[in-house]
Design an enzyme around this catalytic site. Structure first.
Site, PDB file in Angstrom:
ATOM      1  N   ARG A 228       0.841  -1.191   0.000  1.00 40.65           N
ATOM      2  CA  ARG A 228       0.000   0.000   0.000  1.00 40.65           C
ATOM      3  C   ARG A 228       0.883   1.250   0.000  1.00 40.65           C
ATOM      4  NH1 ARG A 228      -3.437  -2.845  -1.610  1.00 40.65           N
ATOM      5  NH2 ARG A 228      -5.469  -3.297  -0.700  1.00 40.65           N
ATOM      6  N   HIS A 276      -0.842   0.078  -9.729  1.00 44.36           N
ATOM      7  CA  HIS A 276      -1.537  -0.859  -8.830  1.00 44.36           C
ATOM      8  C   HIS A 276      -2.015  -2.086  -9.627  1.00 44.36           C
ATOM      9  CE1 HIS A 276      -3.891  -1.134  -4.824  1.00 44.36           C
ATOM     10  NE2 HIS A 276      -3.726  -2.345  -5.328  1.00 44.36           N
TER      11      HIS A 276
HETATM   12  P1  NDP Z   1      -1.835 -11.757   4.890  1.00 44.59           P
HETATM   13  O1  NDP Z   1      -2.771 -11.248   5.905  1.00 44.59           O
HETATM   14  O2  NDP Z   1      -1.927 -13.172   4.438  1.00 44.59           O
HETATM   15  O3  NDP Z   1      -0.327 -11.530   5.393  1.00 44.59           O
HETATM   16  C1  NDP Z   1       0.066 -10.415   6.114  1.00 44.59           C
HETATM   17  C2  NDP Z   1       1.458 -10.661   6.683  1.00 44.59           C
HETATM   18  O4  NDP Z   1       1.936  -9.444   7.267  1.00 44.59           O
HETATM   19  C3  NDP Z   1       1.479 -11.725   7.778  1.00 44.59           C
HETATM   20  O5  NDP Z   1       2.662 -12.501   7.678  1.00 44.59           O
HETATM   21  C4  NDP Z   1       1.506 -10.891   9.051  1.00 44.59           C
HETATM   22  O6  NDP Z   1       2.133 -11.510  10.170  1.00 44.59           O
HETATM   23  C5  NDP Z   1       2.345  -9.714   8.607  1.00 44.59           C
HETATM   24  N1  NDP Z   1       2.111  -8.541   9.453  1.00 44.59           N
HETATM   25  C6  NDP Z   1       0.952  -7.847   9.649  1.00 44.59           C
HETATM   26  N2  NDP Z   1       1.153  -6.833  10.504  1.00 44.59           N
HETATM   27  C7  NDP Z   1       2.447  -6.878  10.869  1.00 44.59           C
HETATM   28  C8  NDP Z   1       3.246  -6.109  11.747  1.00 44.59           C
HETATM   29  N3  NDP Z   1       2.756  -5.061  12.429  1.00 44.59           N
HETATM   30  N4  NDP Z   1       4.556  -6.455  11.881  1.00 44.59           N
HETATM   31  C9  NDP Z   1       5.055  -7.509  11.218  1.00 44.59           C
HETATM   32  N5  NDP Z   1       4.345  -8.302  10.370  1.00 44.59           N
HETATM   33  C10 NDP Z   1       3.049  -7.971  10.198  1.00 44.59           C
HETATM   34  O7  NDP Z   1      -1.944 -10.770   3.622  1.00 44.59           O
HETATM   35  P2  NDP Z   1      -1.652 -11.075   2.077  1.00 44.59           P
HETATM   36  O8  NDP Z   1      -0.319 -11.709   1.966  1.00 44.59           O
HETATM   37  O9  NDP Z   1      -2.806 -11.761   1.451  1.00 44.59           O
HETATM   38  O10 NDP Z   1      -1.629  -9.587   1.491  1.00 44.59           O
HETATM   39  C11 NDP Z   1      -0.711  -8.632   1.973  1.00 44.59           C
HETATM   40  C12 NDP Z   1      -1.054  -7.250   1.435  1.00 44.59           C
HETATM   41  O11 NDP Z   1      -0.708  -7.146   0.058  1.00 44.59           O
HETATM   42  C13 NDP Z   1      -2.526  -6.869   1.457  1.00 44.59           C
HETATM   43  O12 NDP Z   1      -2.953  -6.456   2.740  1.00 44.59           O
HETATM   44  C14 NDP Z   1      -2.599  -5.748   0.440  1.00 44.59           C
HETATM   45  O13 NDP Z   1      -2.379  -4.504   1.079  1.00 44.59           O
HETATM   46  C15 NDP Z   1      -1.421  -6.045  -0.496  1.00 44.59           C
HETATM   47  N6  NDP Z   1      -1.898  -6.412  -1.843  1.00 44.59           N
HETATM   48  C16 NDP Z   1      -1.532  -5.633  -2.902  1.00 44.59           C
HETATM   49  C17 NDP Z   1      -1.934  -5.953  -4.171  1.00 44.59           C
HETATM   50  C18 NDP Z   1      -1.524  -5.135  -5.351  1.00 44.59           C
HETATM   51  O14 NDP Z   1      -2.058  -5.300  -6.442  1.00 44.59           O
HETATM   52  N7  NDP Z   1      -0.555  -4.254  -5.216  1.00 44.59           N
HETATM   53  C19 NDP Z   1      -2.775  -7.128  -4.443  1.00 44.59           C
HETATM   54  C20 NDP Z   1      -3.080  -7.896  -3.258  1.00 44.59           C
HETATM   55  C21 NDP Z   1      -2.652  -7.543  -2.007  1.00 44.59           C
HETATM   56  P3  NDP Z   1       1.562 -12.883  10.800  1.00 44.59           P
HETATM   57  O15 NDP Z   1       1.973 -13.943   9.802  1.00 44.59           O
HETATM   58  O16 NDP Z   1       2.254 -13.012  12.090  1.00 44.59           O
HETATM   59  O17 NDP Z   1       0.069 -12.697  10.894  1.00 44.59           O
HETATM   60  C1  OXD Z   2      -5.893  -6.134  -2.939  1.00 41.71           C
HETATM   61  C2  OXD Z   2      -5.474  -5.218  -3.989  1.00 41.71           C
HETATM   62  O1  OXD Z   2      -5.700  -5.821  -1.762  1.00 41.71           O
HETATM   63  O2  OXD Z   2      -5.886  -5.428  -5.153  1.00 41.71           O
HETATM   64  O3  OXD Z   2      -6.424  -7.208  -3.262  1.00 41.71           O
HETATM   65  O4  OXD Z   2      -4.692  -4.293  -3.742  1.00 41.71           O
END
Ligand code: NDP
Ligand code: OXD
Length: 313
Positions: A228, A276
């Site tokens: 993000r 994006h």
């Molecule tokens: P998940 O919820 O599966 O994974 C999130 C990870 O981040 C987990 O490993 C979690 O830790 C870790 N995390 C969260 N908060 C913290 C923190 N404060 N400190 C350290 N680690 C933290 O999410 P996804 O992998 O499915 O997606 C990740 C992000 O990717 C989405 O939220 C979105 O913003 C972005 N995204 C962007 C896209 C694009 O087109 N650019 C498309 C899709 C997603 P833990 O394992 O311990 O829970």
């Molecule tokens: C998502 C994205 O969070 O598209 O899925 O950014």
């Protein structure tokens, strides 16, 4: 079973058609302003706040994306917006993980083999061989070891550069050195040559990509932000590029999208910009995933992908 639906209008017809096909038994309707009639499930992408007027019977809200930050921001700005008794459920992978691995893999290999610098040399019509970076010290550090981060880490491991992963709770991933929690954050960052951001946007991760973090990386590091825009302190990146602490960045997400035409990032030759688009929500996969989860909930079963509202992801 009643299902209410909202996406930005341009895309709505295709989604509605595919959901109607996947859930022939459901009474499916597109939300219109003023509609507060009962529904069992809501399926949404970037919904307006008005859609969450109290609605009898609502059991779950499905977000047609991995990140739920836009919905949770509505709740933070206007407490009480989200229905109290309904679960918030996000898309898990839904075809995004392979796209993210392609995007990040491409960017990492581009920097390893210095194609970014060849682009500049070509523009200047200069023929010059550049030594590739040594693979053994080209450490890739991935922030976020969730569905997407862990898939990207696994995809990168066979290329032979060291891969590290950082998450809140400990993770065990073959071929990846993992770090967890704030106490291990600096150790994770130390010496990283390519920092990849795949964290969710939460109050804890807001502005996480800042001057302090950049200063802990190897000199001349690379940044790939695919999570993000609000994770990145933009001026700190411009300063780090000017000082050489960051050599180049690939950015897919921005504080304001679309990125305005006069944003300084467009004028910075060491920043690669995509709109994006690193991992698009795929309609067929997402419709199948949501329809299967709605069917499971209707049978009284539990499902995965439920957002922890206190954690913010
Ligand atoms: P998940 O919820 O599966 O994974 C999130 C990870 O981040 C987990 O490993 C979690 O830790 C870790 N995390 C969260 N908060 C913290 C923190 N404060 N400190 C350290 N680690 C933290 O999410 P996804 O992998 O499915 O997606 C990740 C992000 O990717 C989405 O939220 C979105 O913003 C972005 N995204 C962007 C896209 C694009 O087109 N650019 C498309 C899709 C997603 P833990 O394992 O311990 O829970
Ligand atoms: C998502 C994205 O969070 O598209 O899925 O950014």
């Amino acid at each position: 079973m009643k299902v209410i639906f909202y996406t930005p209008p341009k895309e709505a017809a295709d989604w509605l058609r595919d959901f109607a096909h996947a859930m022939p038994e459901a009474e499916l309707r597109e939300w219109q302003p003023g509609d507060d009639a009962p529904a069992d499930f809501a399926v949404v992408w970037r919904p307006p706040r008005e859609m969450f007027t109290p609605r009898a019977g609502l059991r779950a809200v499905f977000n047609l994306g991995a990140g739920v930050d836009a919905i949770l921001a509505l709740e933070r700005e206007h407490p009480g917006t989200l229905p109290r008794d309904a679960q918030l459920i996000r898309i898990e992978d839904g075809g995004m993980a392979p796209q993210m691995a392609e995007y990040v893999g491409h960017a990492v290999l581009r920097y390893l083999r210095r194609f970014d610098e060849y682009d500049i040399l070509q523009a200047e019509r200069r023929w010059k061989v550049l030594e590739p970076h040594p693979r053994e010290t080209f450490t890739v550090g991935i922030l976020g070891m969730g569905v997407l981060g862990s898939h990207v880490a696994r995809a990168l491991a066979p290329f032979g550069m060291p891969v590290r992963g950082y998450s809140r709770s400990p993770r065990d991933i073959e071929g990846v050195k993992t770090y967890a929690g704030e106490a291990q954050f600096d150790a994770f960052l130390s010496g990283v040559k390519v920092l990849v951001n795949l964290l969710p946007h939460t109050p804890d991760t807001h502005d996480v990509l800042d001057a302090r973090v950049f200063s802990k990386l190897a000199h001349g590091a690379y940044l790939i932000n695919v999570a993000r825009g609000a994770h990145l302190v933009e001026q700190d990146l411009l300063d780090a590029l000017a000082s050489g602490q960051i050599a180049a960045a690939t950015l897919d997400v921005f504080r304001e999208e679309p990125l305005s035409a006069n944003h300084p990032f467009w004028r910075q030759p060491r920043i690669t910009i995509t709109p994006h688009s690193s991992a698009l929500t795929l309609r067929a996969e997402s419709v199948a995933q949501v329809a299967a989860k709605i069917a499971a909930l209707a049978r009284g079963e539990s499902v995965t992908g439920v957002v922890d509202l206190a954690r913010g992801y």
